[in-house]
Enzyme design. Structure first.
Site, PDB file in Angstrom:
ATOM      1  CG  HIS A  88      -2.161   0.834   1.068  1.00  0.00           C
ATOM      2  ND1 HIS A  88      -3.444   0.353   1.163  1.00  0.00           N
ATOM      3  CD2 HIS A  88      -2.287   2.163   0.854  1.00  0.00           C
ATOM      4  CE1 HIS A  88      -4.315   1.348   1.020  1.00  0.00           C
ATOM      5  NE2 HIS A  88      -3.633   2.463   0.834  1.00  0.00           N
ATOM      6  CD  GLU A 125      -6.723   3.501  -4.202  1.00  0.00           C
ATOM      7  OE1 GLU A 125      -6.017   4.511  -4.123  1.00  0.00           O
ATOM      8  OE2 GLU A 125      -7.893   3.467  -3.802  1.00  0.00           O
ATOM      9  CE1 TYR A 142     -12.590   6.196   0.270  1.00  0.00           C
ATOM     10  CE2 TYR A 142     -11.520   5.133  -1.602  1.00  0.00           C
ATOM     11  CZ  TYR A 142     -11.632   5.329  -0.237  1.00  0.00           C
ATOM     12  OH  TYR A 142     -10.798   4.666   0.621  1.00  0.00           O
ATOM     13  CG  ASN A 156      -9.618   0.463  -2.904  1.00  0.00           C
ATOM     14  OD1 ASN A 156     -10.087  -0.573  -2.438  1.00  0.00           O
ATOM     15  ND2 ASN A 156      -8.425   0.932  -2.576  1.00  0.00           N
TER      16      ASN A 156
HETATM   17  C1  GBH Z   1      -7.688   5.572  -1.110  1.00  0.00           C
HETATM   18  O1  GBH Z   1      -7.502   6.096  -2.393  1.00  0.00           O
HETATM   19  C2  GBH Z   1      -6.413   5.030  -0.525  1.00  0.00           C
HETATM   20  O2  GBH Z   1      -6.232   3.678  -0.851  1.00  0.00           O
HETATM   21  C3  GBH Z   1      -6.331   5.211   0.970  1.00  0.00           C
HETATM   22  O3  GBH Z   1      -5.044   4.939   1.418  1.00  0.00           O
HETATM   23  C4  GBH Z   1      -6.773   6.615   1.339  1.00  0.00           C
HETATM   24  O4  GBH Z   1      -6.622   6.897   2.694  1.00  0.00           O
HETATM   25  C5  GBH Z   1      -8.221   6.748   0.936  1.00  0.00           C
HETATM   26  O5  GBH Z   1      -8.338   6.564  -0.422  1.00  0.00           O
HETATM   27  C6  GBH Z   1      -8.843   8.108   1.241  1.00  0.00           C
HETATM   28  O6  GBH Z   1      -8.254   9.102   0.476  1.00  0.00           O
HETATM   29  O7  GBH Z   1      -5.352  14.302  -6.938  1.00  0.00           O
HETATM   30  O8  GBH Z   1      -7.235  14.899  -8.336  1.00  0.00           O
HETATM   31  O9  GBH Z   1      -5.754  13.172  -9.026  1.00  0.00           O
HETATM   32  C7  GBH Z   1      -8.676   6.672  -2.923  1.00  0.00           C
HETATM   33  C8  GBH Z   1      -8.578   6.977  -4.374  1.00  0.00           C
HETATM   34  C9  GBH Z   1      -7.568   8.250  -6.022  1.00  0.00           C
HETATM   35  C10 GBH Z   1      -8.565   9.358  -4.176  1.00  0.00           C
HETATM   36  C11 GBH Z   1      -6.849   9.503  -6.369  1.00  0.00           C
HETATM   37  C12 GBH Z   1      -7.827  10.607  -4.503  1.00  0.00           C
HETATM   38  C13 GBH Z   1      -6.738  11.851  -6.175  1.00  0.00           C
HETATM   39  C14 GBH Z   1      -7.446  12.725  -7.094  1.00  0.00           C
HETATM   40  N1  GBH Z   1      -7.836   8.184  -4.614  1.00  0.00           N
HETATM   41  N2  GBH Z   1      -7.551  10.679  -5.904  1.00  0.00           N
HETATM   42  S1  GBH Z   1      -6.361  13.843  -7.893  1.00  0.00           S
END
Ligand code: GBH
Length: 476
Positions: free
Chosen positions: A120, A166, A308, A306
């Site tokens: 990770h 990821e 969100y 994953n």
């Molecule tokens: C997860 O990623 C991680 O696996 C975890 O460690 C983390 O704590 C959790 O999310 C909460 O953030 O900068 O505009 O390109 C989530 C997926 C993908 C979310 C990339 C943030 C960045 C967007 N992530 N994204 S940008």
């Protein structure tokens, strides 16, 4: 609407975000220790050096999981505790192994099923310094294979292995925007190193091959006796067209998912990169040698998802810049009609939109032939949570609703759409080191008081999980 009787639900974390104890028992430095020490990289100037101190509080964390009724727990192993320098000819640290062996024994004793993530993001810094870490096409996959074998051998009792969390983030945020370790980017205001147009695609390729190598080792040397399963975890947001009447926006919706998810999932399920990526990236996207393809194709026993949030997608015209990683499109929170996708959270990139979860589960199921899916992360931050009183924080109705909506959307995908989703791990068991955002953004269902001895306080959302799943899981 229902979930199957053997459905596994619980919570997820990652080593660097919760463990702390950076110097304990011979742990070596990872790229995140190095990166966090650079002024300006972490919003509050913090690091994971102490975090939730979970390395020293395994009993407390397991008691917490038990009290919440969790059936499963996803955590990651710090490679630098196992092989402090990282490489296949470097010394192995028995104390690090013993720690995780005992942790898994204790979880099983408590009736909790472990899901182990091998990686990770906390790459041994030694490998980055020695040969460029994830950029090295020959060395990195072999060192990862060696580390994975050490862990498979040490913990035969674990039946659910995740190779990488990821890889998109390691590649894009680590080697394009420079927002994550090791901070490579062509943007000179952020860093002095990197080629954002090329490095991410090479890193992604190397992560795929490393995944394939570890899976081969597991299947040949361990799976026949241990009877476990192994897969990769990919992140991806749901997409809706900015203008549903515009076929180019509709097409861009798929392209957005291809650049995020299919980048990795197409090679794993079909043995090749998506056409949309080949078309846009040309020879900047590596090609698979026959040996690499054979390692990667067919290498998932399950799909780790994953998820969100969701975005409206607007296509762009013209030739994209060389460092574009989205697929020549814009991501927006409003559509043409002016509808908003969902309410704000503390994370600029995250707005709840549960229907998107159901839609993306269906999209994946259709494209990849109904794979078994474990949702390995899903959760939300909450606007302004860090500035609230403890009393307010513990009444996190916003998060309760998020989980309620998303879990119901998933249950519909299972029982009404036939998506083979078999597990769900909420992000996160507790507030923790939120990478470049430090401790200011909280994703936990449990509040952690960083000022007073890392004390844990379960929020309302923590306690809502058991009744939520009990209302949906069929009784035998
Ligand atoms: C997860 O990623 C991680 O696996 C975890 O460690 C983390 O704590 C959790 O999310 C909460 O953030 O900068 O505009 O390109 C989530 C997926 C993908 C979310 C990339 C943030 C960045 C967007 N992530 N994204 S940008």
């Amino acid at each position: 609407m229902s979930l199957p009787s053997d459905f596994l639900w619980g919570f997820a974390t990652a080593a660097y975000q919760i463990e702390g104890a950076a110097e304990a028992d011979g742990r070596g430095p990872s790229i995140w220790d190095t990166f966090s020490a650079i002024p300006g990289k972490i919003a509050d100037g913090s690091s994971g050096a102490v975090a939730c101190d979970s390395y020293n509080r395994t009993k407390e964390d397991i008691d917490l999981l038990k009290s919440l009724g969790a059936k499963a727990y996803r955590f990651s192993i710090a490679w630098t505790r196992i092989i402090p320098l990282g490489g296949r000819n470097d010394p192995i640290n028995q104390k690090g192994i013993d720690h995780y062996v005992k942790f898994v024994d204790d979880l099983l004793e408590a009736g909790i099923t472990p899901f182990i993530t091998l990686f990770h993001w906390d790459l041994p810094d030694g490998l980055d310094k020695r040969y460029g870490g994830l950029l090295n096409r020959t060395e990195f996959p072999l060192d990862f294979e060696n580390y994975a074998r050490v862990m498979f051998k040490a913990i035969p009792k674990c039946k659910h292995w995740i190779t990488f969390n990821e890889p998109w983030c390691s590649a894009i945020l680590g080697y394009n925007s420079g927002y994550f370790a090791p901070g490579h980017t062509s943007d000179r205001s952020r860093s002095a190193v990197g080629d954002s147009a090329r490095e991410p695609w090479l890193v992604g390729h190397n992560l795929l091959v490393a995944h394939g190598r570890a899976v081969k080792v597991y299947r040949e040397e361990f799976k026949p006796t241990d009877k476990g399963e192994i897969g990769i975890t990919l992140n991806g947001d749901a997409t809706l067209p900015w203008d549903p009447e515009d076929p180019e926006d509709v097409e861009a919706c798929d392209r957005k998912i291809e650049f995020a998810i299919s980048w990795f999932a197409d090679p794993i399920y079909f043995g090749k990169y998506p056409d949309s990526m080949i078309k846009q990236l040309g020879d900047r996207l590596p090609t698979f040698t026959e040996e690499e393809r054979a390692l990667v194709q067919g290498s998932n026993d399950f799909y780790g998802m994953n998820h969100y949030t969701a975005n409206y997608i607007k296509h762009k015209t013209g030739v994209p810049p060389e460092d574009d990683f989205l697929g020549n499109l814009e991501t927006l929170f409003y559509n043409k009609a002016g509808d908003c996708i969902g309410p704000e959270t503390q994370s600029f990139w995250l707005r709840p939109h549960a229907q998107g979860f159901r839609d993306l589960l269906n999209w994946l199921s259709k494209r990849y032939g109904q794979p078994k899916i474990y949702v390995t992360e899903n959760g939300t931050s909450l606007k302004g949570e860090n500035d609230m009183s403890l009393e307010q924080i513990l009444e996190d109705d916003f998060r309760v609703k998020y989980f309620d909506d998303y879990v119901h959307a998933m249950a519909k995908a299972f029982s009404e759409d036939g998506v083979n989703v078999r597990g769900y791990l909420a992000w996160s068991l507790m507030d923790n080191f939120e990478w470049a955002e430090g401790y200011e953004t909280r994703f936990g269902v449990t509040y952690v008081d960083y000022v007073n001895d890392q004390k844990r306080y379960p929020k309302k959302s923590a306690k809502a999980m058991k009744p939520l799943f009990e209302s949906l899981i069929k009784k035998d």
